[in-house]
Design a protein around this motif. Structure first.
Motif, PDB file in Angstrom:
ATOM      1  N   ARG A   1       0.829  -1.210   0.000  1.00  0.00           N
ATOM      2  CA  ARG A   1       0.000   0.000   0.000  1.00  0.00           C
ATOM      3  C   ARG A   1       0.861   1.255   0.000  1.00  0.00           C
ATOM      4  NH1 ARG A   1      -4.879  -1.389   4.328  1.00  0.00           N
ATOM      5  NH2 ARG A   1      -5.794  -3.129   3.133  1.00  0.00           N
ATOM      6  N   LYS A   2       1.933   1.240   0.785  1.00  0.00           N
ATOM      7  CA  LYS A   2       2.801   2.415   0.842  1.00  0.00           C
ATOM      8  C   LYS A   2       3.507   2.632  -0.489  1.00  0.00           C
ATOM      9  CE  LYS A   2       3.724   2.408   5.813  1.00  0.00           C
ATOM     10  NZ  LYS A   2       4.769   2.345   6.872  1.00  0.00           N
TER      11      LYS A   2
ATOM     12  N   LEU B   1       2.386   1.688  -3.485  1.00  0.00           N
ATOM     13  CA  LEU B   1       1.394   2.184  -4.437  1.00  0.00           C
ATOM     14  C   LEU B   1       1.061   3.648  -4.175  1.00  0.00           C
ATOM     15  CD1 LEU B   1      -1.005  -0.893  -4.633  1.00  0.00           C
ATOM     16  CD2 LEU B   1       0.608  -0.117  -6.379  1.00  0.00           C
ATOM     17  N   ALA B   2       1.069   4.038  -2.889  1.00  0.00           N
ATOM     18  CA  ALA B   2       0.826   5.450  -2.555  1.00  0.00           C
ATOM     19  C   ALA B   2       1.944   6.328  -3.108  1.00  0.00           C
ATOM     20  CB  ALA B   2       0.714   5.613  -1.043  1.00  0.00           C
ATOM     21  N   ARG B   3       3.164   5.829  -3.069  1.00  0.00           N
ATOM     22  CA  ARG B   3       4.284   6.598  -3.610  1.00  0.00           C
ATOM     23  C   ARG B   3       4.214   6.666  -5.132  1.00  0.00           C
ATOM     24  NH1 ARG B   3      10.036   5.853  -0.927  1.00  0.00           N
ATOM     25  NH2 ARG B   3      10.312   7.570  -2.411  1.00  0.00           N
ATOM     26  N   ILE B   4       3.770   5.584  -5.739  1.00  0.00           N
ATOM     27  CA  ILE B   4       3.599   5.608  -7.196  1.00  0.00           C
ATOM     28  C   ILE B   4       2.536   6.634  -7.584  1.00  0.00           C
ATOM     29  CG2 ILE B   4       2.843   4.245  -9.184  1.00  0.00           C
ATOM     30  CD1 ILE B   4       4.075   1.801  -7.848  1.00  0.00           C
ATOM     31  N   TRP B   5       1.482   6.746  -6.765  1.00  0.00           N
ATOM     32  CA  TRP B   5       0.430   7.727  -7.030  1.00  0.00           C
ATOM     33  C   TRP B   5       0.997   9.154  -7.029  1.00  0.00           C
ATOM     34  CZ3 TRP B   5      -3.970   8.703  -9.099  1.00  0.00           C
ATOM     35  CH2 TRP B   5      -4.685   9.843  -8.746  1.00  0.00           C
ATOM     36  N   HIS B   6       2.046   9.382  -6.259  1.00  0.00           N
ATOM     37  CA  HIS B   6       2.692  10.697  -6.240  1.00  0.00           C
ATOM     38  C   HIS B   6       3.169  11.083  -7.643  1.00  0.00           C
ATOM     39  CE1 HIS B   6       5.470  13.935  -5.193  1.00  0.00           C
ATOM     40  NE2 HIS B   6       6.434  13.271  -5.797  1.00  0.00           N
ATOM     41  N   TYR B   7       3.608  10.099  -8.431  1.00  0.00           N
ATOM     42  CA  TYR B   7       4.049  10.377  -9.799  1.00  0.00           C
ATOM     43  C   TYR B   7       2.873  10.458 -10.768  1.00  0.00           C
ATOM     44  CZ  TYR B   7       8.815   9.443  -8.275  1.00  0.00           C
ATOM     45  OH  TYR B   7      10.024   9.504  -7.628  1.00  0.00           O
ATOM     46  N   VAL B   8       1.779   9.791 -10.430  1.00  0.00           N
ATOM     47  CA  VAL B   8       0.603   9.789 -11.305  1.00  0.00           C
ATOM     48  C   VAL B   8      -0.186  11.094 -11.177  1.00  0.00           C
ATOM     49  CG1 VAL B   8      -1.606   8.642 -11.735  1.00  0.00           C
ATOM     50  CG2 VAL B   8       0.442   7.272 -11.270  1.00  0.00           C
ATOM     51  N   LYS B   9      -0.201  11.652  -9.973  1.00  0.00           N
ATOM     52  CA  LYS B   9      -1.061  12.796  -9.646  1.00  0.00           C
ATOM     53  C   LYS B   9      -0.933  13.983 -10.609  1.00  0.00           C
ATOM     54  CE  LYS B   9      -2.594  15.364  -5.574  1.00  0.00           C
ATOM     55  NZ  LYS B   9      -2.311  15.641  -4.143  1.00  0.00           N
TER      56      LYS B   9
END
Length: 661
Positions: free
Chosen positions: A78-79, A81-89
């Motif tokens: 989960r952590k 994927l949350a960091r990957i979301w930082h690049y997606v945002k």
């Protein structure tokens, strides 16, 4: 073999206090350091093991792939994927468009089977007429065409989205690699870093494609298909879901097993790549010692181990997926039987068209399920790759501009080492209380056996490493209180092994100062006595040096490195065996250039040929990590100590070589 001991020096000699395996060497070294500090300075006794690199995971105790790395068994997805979301945002608008296309395609895919139901019941079996048949076929063509068009648009958007996100990850990773502390470089293979930059970013790219093209559309399809299945016949829908719990249980158990196999594949692939890069980079040494068969044997062994790991992981896949596929498709057999009974009875519970539509939906239903079972391993590998990338981006970085750091606008060049202690490895100190004063503009020759700490002094002066104890002052200010980039801009280095980039000679010289003019490059080359040989080359300053400067001789590479140092006009100059790779005639030319260069510059010169240090203002003789002697050449010769003995030894060796011819 393979152990470390802690000994105490007492009046009666040495006493062994404890012994342990090498895995405890870092901890025992911390204990020894704390005991020494307590005995010497009266510091309170405390043992800090917080930053000791462990080879075992502190949570589960499993062996880590390398010292200081992450544990794949304890990886928090989960952590990550949350960091990957930082690049997606930053690309959320494009993501919204992609999701809109995905939802549209999923909804359109639900229309076709229902049209088949109408086509069968209301046209073919009920003789609805050719006009209605044509209309339904045209609607079916429009649905499929619309789905195709929207799918292409979504795929193109996803391709750019994927490329841009991975570009950002790759850029952050490379920036982190550039900023890594040299201590981290010392324990990480170059090939392993290159493998992460290439293979792991590719796996991360695969993760986005899986979610965009498979996972999200599959979930939407499943939800929509389940709704249609219950709408057409809720009893048959319940029968379809019978194999689902068994499939989920088997899938969960399988991936616990297969994850270990694929983790092993990743580790062995990284080791093989690192070894191959190391061997290819040192191909001249390999060929010089005729070690091609040995290198081939080593690579063959690592390649074989990778083959074994890949084969085991592949056999697990080949065993599991057919079984899961059969269990998933078992529901279709039940539908054929129970649905067929309802059609045969002609009770109105189900028509032929409804059965065909039901079977079409059922085929669409099982396809995402089969895909999900295959995607799990890929997702795990992609998440593990993301963690490997984040491991480097989170690693210790050099602090170039600490909040309280002072800018360095001008440098006089006064340097003081105050009781400096340092070791590349905590239990193996190199400098053991180094103290010296260097006046501005003074040339200091560093003398001593190999490994006593001559190059270490220059590394600490550039703050490639931070000292363990003591302080290093530049013009009265601790180096740790200065902005790092400002400090290094005032230092010029000519290393023992000059590294040239695969670029032109002019670009290599101007690397220290990209804003330098062509005339500045010419003057620097002339000062290093390199202009003459450069102009004799076919393309002059536009000649490409080749990888690591392979197109030039060792002496030519060294003179270009000297020109590069001259061009940055440093106030502090470091010459680490600057004339080691040149002949006697060229050395004299370089020494003449250096005499003009070192004027009004604080210079540290390292040379094993002591004759090259005669013009140094003072010589620092290092022994056992401490200052053994410090003075002018004449003073040390009159003293007849360590330096005198080294000079006599070199004179005898030179005489022997002269006799041998």
């Amino acid at each position: 073999v393979g152990h470390v001991a802690l000994q105490a020096e007492t009046e009666g000699g040495r006493t062994e206090l404890l012994r342990g395996t090498n895995s405890f060497s870092a901890r025992i070294a911390r204990i020894a350091k704390s005991l020494n500090d307590t005995c010497k300075d009266g510091k309170p006794l405390e043992f800090d093991f917080s930053d000791v690199d462990e080879r075992h995971c502190p949570s589960c105790g499993k062996l880590l792939p390398e010292v200081g790395s992450f544990c794949r068994a304890c990886m928090e997805k989960r952590k990550i994927l949350a960091r990957i979301w930082h690049y997606v945002k930053p690309y959320w608008r494009r993501l919204v468009l992609i999701m809109t296309c995905t939802i549209s395609v999923a909804l359109l895919s639900l229309v076709a089977p229902y049209l088949i139901k109408i086509l069968t019941d209301d046209v073919l079996l009920a003789d609805g007429g050719a006009r209605l048949l044509l209309l339904l076929v045209l609607v079916l063509v429009a649905v499929r065409s619309g789905s195709l068009l929207i799918g292409i648009i979504g795929g193109r958007l996803l391709a750019w989205f994927n490329a841009q996100v991975v570009r950002d990850v790759r850029l952050d990773f490379f920036q982190a690699v550039q900023g890594l502390c040299l201590r981290r470089y010392d324990k990480t293979q170059t090939g392993a870093l290159v493998s992460r930059l290439t293979h792991d970013t590719q796996h991360l790219s695969l993760l986005f494609r899986i979610f965009g093209q498979n996972i999200v559309p599959g979930i939407l399809q499943l939800v929509g298909i389940c709704g249609m299945l219950f709408y057409l016949n809720w009893q048959l829908a319940l029968i379809v879901l019978v194999p689902a719990p068994l499939v989920m249980v088997l899938t969960k158990k399988f991936y616990r097993i297969v994850r270990r196999y694929y983790s092993r594949v990743g580790q062995r692939q990284a080791r093989m790549s690192a070894r191959a890069i190391d061997s290819i980079s040192g191909i001249r040494v390999v060929k010089a010692f005729a070690q091609e068969p040995s290198e081939m044997l080593t690579f063959q062994g690592q390649n074989e181990r990778l083959c074994q790991a890949t084969g085991l992981a592949g056999t697990m896949d080949a065993t599991y997926f057919p079984i899961i596929g059969f269990l998933i498709s078992f529901g279709s057999f039940l539908v054929w039987y129970f649905g067929g009974l309802r059609v045969i009875r002609d009770s109105g519970e189900m028509t032929v068209g409804s059965l065909l539509a039901y079977l079409a939906y059922l085929g669409m239903f099982y396809h995402p399920l089969q895909m999900f079972t295959r995607m799990g391993g890929m997702i795990n590998r992609a998440i593990a790759s993301a963690q490997r990338l984040f491991e480097i981006t989170d690693a210790d970085q050099e602090v170039y501009n600490a909040p309280d750091a002072k800018p360095v606008k001008s440098v006089a060049g006064a340097i003081r080492f105050e009781d400096v202690h340092f070791g590349y490895v905590i239990d193996k100190p190199v400098l053991k209380g180094m103290t010296m004063d260097v006046r501005p503009g003074e040339m200091i020759g560093l003398v001593g056996r190999s490994g006593v700490g001559k190059t270490t002094i220059t590394n600490l002066l550039c703050r490639f490493y931070d000292i363990d104890d003591g302080s290093i002052l530049l013009d009265g200010t601790d180096l740790r209180d200065l902005k790092l980039r400002d400090l290094r801009r005032h230092i010029g280095i000519v290393p023992q092994e000059s590294y040239l980039f695969n670029a032109t000679i002019a670009e290599n010289i101007a690397y220290a100062n990209p804003e330098a003019t062509q005339e500045d490059v010419f003057r620097a080359a002339a000062a290093a006595n390199a202009h003459g040989f450069i102009m004799r080359l076919p393309d002059g300053y536009d000649t490409r040096t080749g990888e690591r400067g392979a197109a030039l001789s060792g002496g030519e590479r060294q003179r270009i490195a000297i020109a590069r140092a001259i061009l940055c006009d440093p106030r502090i100059l470091i010459l680490d065996e600057a004339t080691s790779s040149v002949d006697t005639e060229t050395e004299e030319l370089i020494q003449e250039a250096l005499r003009n260069l070192v004027k009004n510059r604080t210079t540290f010169a390292i040379a094993h040929r002591l004759s090259t240090l005669k013009r140094a203002d003072r010589l620092l003789v290092i022994e056992d990590g401490k200052v053994a002697e410090f003075g002018t050449h004449e003073e040390l010769m009159e003293k007849k100590g360590t330096f005198y003995n080294l000079v006599q030894l070199q004179s005898r060796l030179s005489a022997i070589k002269a006799v041998d011819g």
